[in-house]
Scaffold this motif. Structure first.
Motif, PDB file in Angstrom:
ATOM      1  N   GLY A  98      30.820 -10.560-124.452  1.00  0.00           N
ATOM      2  CA  GLY A  98      29.839 -11.114-125.384  1.00  0.00           C
ATOM      3  C   GLY A  98      30.107 -10.783-126.834  1.00  0.00           C
ATOM      4  O   GLY A  98      29.211 -10.925-127.676  1.00  0.00           O
ATOM      5  N   ILE A  99      31.322 -10.350-127.175  1.00  0.00           N
ATOM      6  CA  ILE A  99      31.600  -9.909-128.542  1.00  0.00           C
ATOM      7  C   ILE A  99      32.574 -10.825-129.267  1.00  0.00           C
ATOM      8  O   ILE A  99      33.366 -10.398-130.102  1.00  0.00           O
ATOM      9  CB  ILE A  99      32.111  -8.459-128.556  1.00  0.00           C
ATOM     10  CG1 ILE A  99      33.219  -8.258-127.521  1.00  0.00           C
ATOM     11  CG2 ILE A  99      30.960  -7.491-128.326  1.00  0.00           C
ATOM     12  CD1 ILE A  99      33.857  -6.883-127.578  1.00  0.00           C
ATOM     13  N   CYS A 100      32.495 -12.098-128.971  1.00  0.00           N
ATOM     14  CA  CYS A 100      33.223 -13.112-129.717  1.00  0.00           C
ATOM     15  C   CYS A 100      32.194 -13.945-130.469  1.00  0.00           C
ATOM     16  O   CYS A 100      31.220 -14.413-129.881  1.00  0.00           O
ATOM     17  CB  CYS A 100      34.036 -13.990-128.780  1.00  0.00           C
ATOM     18  SG  CYS A 100      34.829 -15.392-129.601  1.00  0.00           S
ATOM     19  N   CYS A 101      32.361 -14.117-131.759  1.00  0.00           N
ATOM     20  CA  CYS A 101      31.408 -14.896-132.559  1.00  0.00           C
ATOM     21  C   CYS A 101      32.127 -16.024-133.280  1.00  0.00           C
ATOM     22  O   CYS A 101      33.117 -15.797-133.983  1.00  0.00           O
ATOM     23  CB  CYS A 101      30.695 -13.997-133.570  1.00  0.00           C
ATOM     24  SG  CYS A 101      29.480 -14.897-134.575  1.00  0.00           S
ATOM     25  N   LYS A 102      31.623 -17.247-133.118  1.00  0.00           N
ATOM     26  CA  LYS A 102      32.155 -18.399-133.827  1.00  0.00           C
ATOM     27  C   LYS A 102      31.028 -19.206-134.468  1.00  0.00           C
ATOM     28  O   LYS A 102      31.101 -20.423-134.553  1.00  0.00           O
ATOM     29  CB  LYS A 102      33.014 -19.257-132.894  1.00  0.00           C
ATOM     30  CG  LYS A 102      32.357 -19.713-131.624  1.00  0.00           C
ATOM     31  CD  LYS A 102      33.360 -20.447-130.759  1.00  0.00           C
ATOM     32  CE  LYS A 102      32.829 -21.081-129.511  1.00  0.00           C
ATOM     33  NZ  LYS A 102      31.582 -20.739-128.955  1.00  0.00           N
ATOM     34  N   ASN A 103      29.997 -18.485-134.912  1.00  0.00           N
ATOM     35  CA  ASN A 103      28.845 -19.155-135.521  1.00  0.00           C
ATOM     36  C   ASN A 103      29.145 -19.695-136.909  1.00  0.00           C
ATOM     37  O   ASN A 103      28.374 -20.478-137.444  1.00  0.00           O
ATOM     38  CB  ASN A 103      27.643 -18.200-135.599  1.00  0.00           C
ATOM     39  CG  ASN A 103      27.033 -17.938-134.241  1.00  0.00           C
ATOM     40  OD1 ASN A 103      27.568 -18.354-133.224  1.00  0.00           O
ATOM     41  ND2 ASN A 103      25.918 -17.236-134.211  1.00  0.00           N
ATOM     42  N   CYS A 104      30.225 -19.247-137.517  1.00  0.00           N
ATOM     43  CA  CYS A 104      30.611 -19.804-138.823  1.00  0.00           C
ATOM     44  C   CYS A 104      32.121 -19.988-138.840  1.00  0.00           C
ATOM     45  O   CYS A 104      32.824 -19.582-137.922  1.00  0.00           O
ATOM     46  CB  CYS A 104      30.148 -18.891-139.960  1.00  0.00           C
ATOM     47  SG  CYS A 104      31.185 -17.433-140.215  1.00  0.00           S
ATOM     48  N   SER A 105      32.630 -20.569-139.908  1.00  0.00           N
ATOM     49  CA  SER A 105      34.062 -20.867-139.999  1.00  0.00           C
ATOM     50  C   SER A 105      34.848 -19.802-140.748  1.00  0.00           C
ATOM     51  O   SER A 105      36.012 -20.001-141.071  1.00  0.00           O
ATOM     52  CB  SER A 105      34.273 -22.240-140.653  1.00  0.00           C
ATOM     53  OG  SER A 105      33.776 -23.248-139.802  1.00  0.00           O
ATOM     54  N   MET A 106      34.206 -18.645-141.023  1.00  0.00           N
ATOM     55  CA  MET A 106      34.981 -17.497-141.486  1.00  0.00           C
ATOM     56  C   MET A 106      35.666 -16.841-140.290  1.00  0.00           C
ATOM     57  O   MET A 106      36.613 -16.077-140.461  1.00  0.00           O
ATOM     58  CB  MET A 106      34.071 -16.489-142.195  1.00  0.00           C
ATOM     59  CG  MET A 106      33.455 -17.007-143.488  1.00  0.00           C
ATOM     60  SD  MET A 106      32.584 -15.729-144.430  1.00  0.00           S
ATOM     61  CE  MET A 106      31.183 -15.382-143.356  1.00  0.00           C
ATOM     62  N   GLY A 107      35.178 -17.125-139.091  1.00  0.00           N
ATOM     63  CA  GLY A 107      35.742 -16.586-137.865  1.00  0.00           C
ATOM     64  C   GLY A 107      36.621 -17.622-137.206  1.00  0.00           C
ATOM     65  O   GLY A 107      37.155 -18.509-137.877  1.00  0.00           O
ATOM     66  N   PRO A 108      36.775 -17.580-135.870  1.00  0.00           N
ATOM     67  CA  PRO A 108      36.028 -16.706-134.952  1.00  0.00           C
ATOM     68  C   PRO A 108      36.417 -15.237-135.093  1.00  0.00           C
ATOM     69  O   PRO A 108      37.557 -14.920-135.399  1.00  0.00           O
ATOM     70  CB  PRO A 108      36.398 -17.256-133.574  1.00  0.00           C
ATOM     71  CG  PRO A 108      37.731 -17.902-133.774  1.00  0.00           C
ATOM     72  CD  PRO A 108      37.712 -18.450-135.163  1.00  0.00           C
ATOM     73  N   GLY A 136      32.450  -8.125-137.733  1.00  0.00           N
ATOM     74  CA  GLY A 136      32.986  -9.418-138.081  1.00  0.00           C
ATOM     75  C   GLY A 136      33.117  -9.565-139.586  1.00  0.00           C
ATOM     76  O   GLY A 136      32.718  -8.676-140.353  1.00  0.00           O
ATOM     77  N   VAL A 137      33.662 -10.693-140.033  1.00  0.00           N
ATOM     78  CA  VAL A 137      33.855 -10.938-141.457  1.00  0.00           C
ATOM     79  C   VAL A 137      32.548 -10.781-142.225  1.00  0.00           C
ATOM     80  O   VAL A 137      32.510 -10.220-143.325  1.00  0.00           O
ATOM     81  CB  VAL A 137      34.463 -12.339-141.689  1.00  0.00           C
ATOM     82  CG1 VAL A 137      34.523 -12.677-143.174  1.00  0.00           C
ATOM     83  CG2 VAL A 137      35.855 -12.425-141.069  1.00  0.00           C
TER      84      VAL A 137
END
Length: 670
Positions: A86-96, A106-107
């Motif tokens: 559960g520690i992958c985040c792609k809620n914005c385009s600075m990531g994933p 995260g960033v």
């Protein structure tokens, strides 16, 4: 939520069971590696799946070179460690962004706790939207039928009158249509309210003790529409940075799911179509008969499906099928659309849950496959093409490339054409039958009789003292406990094996099982929903049930609301809080957002949830602790995860006994 309760949300505590997480940064690699070792491959599924029909069909698909969900699961191994934790985040385009010991934020600065919490909240928002969206269709249909805008009979007079009493709607001097309209408008208001106001379904149906608990925690929802809206808002870039506050919204959205997306949708369906009918049916693949125009209904939206079934069962269309060279028209259920039609109209044979849908298509016996919404995998098109099975989609929300489409538009402005659409779809099945006569058919010959259509209303009429009779049997020990055994299916476990093994151990120990949705197919197919299963129960339960099966099939996945109705009704008569009763919620093989929502709904009632699949929280010690034990002081319930089904069943039985000991209730031995 009080300062103390807010602080309790922040408690990290000791990792639970197999959750190998340490401190603020997750050291999850060992936990994930151990967890992966429990995943079966396809050959293990073939050897160990409890249904011989499934085994035959898997071998058949292998022989034909057709892939299934089990092949694709094998090819996905090893699955992403970050996704599992559960520690992958792609809620914005600075990531994933991936949270690791080397890169603990995260960033944007989100740590593991926040990322895991946000991902869970988005999942619950999705599940709430899923049940709510299909419920809205039934609510609209009830409203339009009451207004005379669609040519549908209103069949649920008893439910409408009972619901009006709950809502405080005056019935004197008003027509059934006027009352149906009042109910529909109330349901739609609860579903989509934006201006804060009293949630009528919640306050008229939820136990008083639970309302006080949720009010104290500050998790009373405005409406599912608003809470889904708010959940997505909170999880966007740079909004809510407190994982505890995110989990508070997680709970609030869960309340919205339970009391409108689930219960409200169920009320609308019962008002429009009537209450479930008790009945029996032959189930499993042996009930799939070649020579007929065979039509499968697949999904979760009952509106057009109900009309299709009624149309196809009419004398005129049966004759049309005979004129085309068929023996008639038969209907089969895949997933929940079939279960809903089965207990309302009969003549619909349940064959499989979503994960087994490709196998059923692989028999070659289906002429038409009608797919509406949810748990319809796009891969069915590949199998359908091989056997020239026509696939028709019926919802603007769910299209499949290569399928034909006959359904309601986005605004449901053509709902009045429901008869015409149903006739067109059934005729398409007859046409498909004509063109498929040379297709080879292989149907495993396994079938068994099963009973279905259990409800609170049925129990009130069947037993001498209604639910009080059940309550007395529970208190004196003939029934050790009552559980709701449900959930989807997940190839991380041997297909349907955990469901069957847990059910067998529970009934042996005098536990009465309620079931619905995808998990129920295994119990239907393997005899648990038959009185013959009484030979496998403990003597106390067998003596009480007499001529009733030990597993009561209450319907489709939305009908978790029927199970919660049993729980709340019996607890009320016993004058105990639901959280103190010997109850459990079990979803061994859950696999999607609705599964998280369903477990959360019962946890909010104070009922423990038990699973064989881990939630994606292992990357956060804080959120893992909150999900397992952290809700105990807040809600009175916890989440138990154990990949071994025997160990999970033993834990459930011991927890039920502990509840009984606290109530000072007798525990009968077999």
């Amino acid at each position: 939520m009080t300062e103390k309760e807010h602080a309790e949300l922040h408690t990290r505590g000791t990792p639970h069971d197999h959750a190998h997480v340490h401190g603020g940064t997750a050291d999850y690699a060992a936990a994930i590696a151990a967890y992966r070792k429990t995943f079966p491959d396809k050959q293990t599924v073939i050897r160990q799946t409890p249904d011989p029909a499934v085994r035959e069909l898997l071998l058949r698909m292998e022989e034909l070179g057709l892939e299934t969900v089990f092949d694709r699961f094998d090819r996905q191994q090893p699955q992403c460690t970050f996704g599992l934790a559960g520690i992958c985040c792609k809620n914005c385009s600075m990531g994933p962004c991936r949270i690791t010991p080397k890169s603990p934020r995260g960033v944007c600065g989100a740590d593991a706790d926040l990322v895991v919490a946000r991902n869970l909240l988005r999942a619950v928002a999705a599940g709430t939207a899923a049940h709510g969206a299909r419920g809205r269709e039934s609510m609209l249909a009830l409203k339009y039928a009451a207004e005379g805008r669609v040519p549908l009979p209103i069949e649920g007079e008893k439910k409408i009158l009972a619901t009006c009493r709950k809502y405080g709607i005056q019935t004197e001097g008003r027509t059934l249509n006027e009352l149906a309209l009042a109910v529909a408008d109330t349901l739609l208001e609860d579903l989509s309210r934006t201006v804060p106001g009293k949630h009528k379904t919640l306050y008229s149906h939820a136990p008083e003790e639970r309302l006080r608990t949720w009010e104290a925690l500050g998790i009373i929802p405005i409406s599912p529409y608003h809470e889904v809206f708010e959940s997505l808002h909170r999880t966007t870039t740079g909004t809510d940075g407190d994982w505890r506050n995110v989990m508070k919204q997680f709970l609030r959205t869960g309340v919205a799911f339970a009391w409108t997306s689930c219960l409200g949708s169920g009320i609308a369906m019962d008002c429009l179509y009537g209450l479930p009918h008790r009945g029996k049916a032959m189930v499993n693949t042996g009930a799939l008969k070649p020579g007929f125009v065979n039509i499968a209904v697949h999904g979760h939206s009952p509106l057009l499906v109900s009309e299709i079934v009624k149309t196809g069962q009419s004398e005129a269309f049966q004759q049309e099928a005979v004129n085309a060279g068929a023996k008639g028209i038969r209907f089969y259920g895949i997933c929940c659309s079939g279960l809903s039609a089965m207990y309302r109209y009969g003549g619909v044979t349940p064959l499989s849950n979503a994960v087994g849908s490709e196998l059923i298509l692989g028999t070659g016996a289906l002429d038409l496959w009608v797919a509406d919404v949810q748990d319809v995998f796009p891969s069915i098109m590949d199998v359908a093409r091989c056997f020239k099975t026509t696939v028709v989609t019926t919802s603007d929300s769910a299209r499949l490339p290569g399928a034909e489409h006959y359904g309601f538009d986005h605004e449901h402005s053509n709902m009045a054409q429901i008869h015409e659409l149903a006739e067109k779809i059934v005729r398409r099945g007859i046409e498909s039958f004509r063109t498929r006569r040379e297709i080879p058919v292989k149907v495993p010959q396994y079938e068994i009789e099963a009973e279905f259509g259990f409800s609170v209303e049925w129990a009130a009429e069947h037993f001498p003292k209604g639910l009080a009779t059940l309550g007395k049997a529970l208190e004196d020990g003939h029934i050790l406990g009552i559980v709701n055994l449900v959930g989807c299916n997940n190839p991380r476990l041997v297909y349907e094996k955990s469901i069957v093994e847990i059910a067998a151990e529970l009934i042996r120990n005098n536990v009465l099982i309620l079931t619905n949705g995808c998990a129920s197919f295994a119990l239907l197919k393997l005899g648990f929903c038959s009185v013959k299963a009484l030979q496998h129960t403990g003597e106390p339960l067998r003596n009480f049930l007499k001529d009733l099966p030990p597993v009561w099939h209450v319907g489709e996945c939305l009908d978790n609301a029927r199970s919660s109705g049993f729980f709340a009704g019996i607890a009320g008569i016993a004058e105990h809080a639901v959280k103190d009763m010997p109850y459990a919620f079990i979803s061994p093989e859950w696999s999607n957002e609705k599964g998280i929502c369903a477990a959360l709904a019962f946890r909010l009632m104070g009922i423990n949830s038990y699973h064989s699949i881990y939630a994606p929280t292992q990357g956060s010690a804080a959120v893992s602790e909150f999900m397992t034990k952290g809700t105990k002081p807040l809600l009175g319930s916890e989440m138990v995860v154990e990949t071994d089904s025997g160990a999970l069943a033993a834990r459930i039985i011991e927890d039920l006994k502990e509840k009984r000991r606290k109530l000072k209730w007798n525990i009968m031995e077999n």
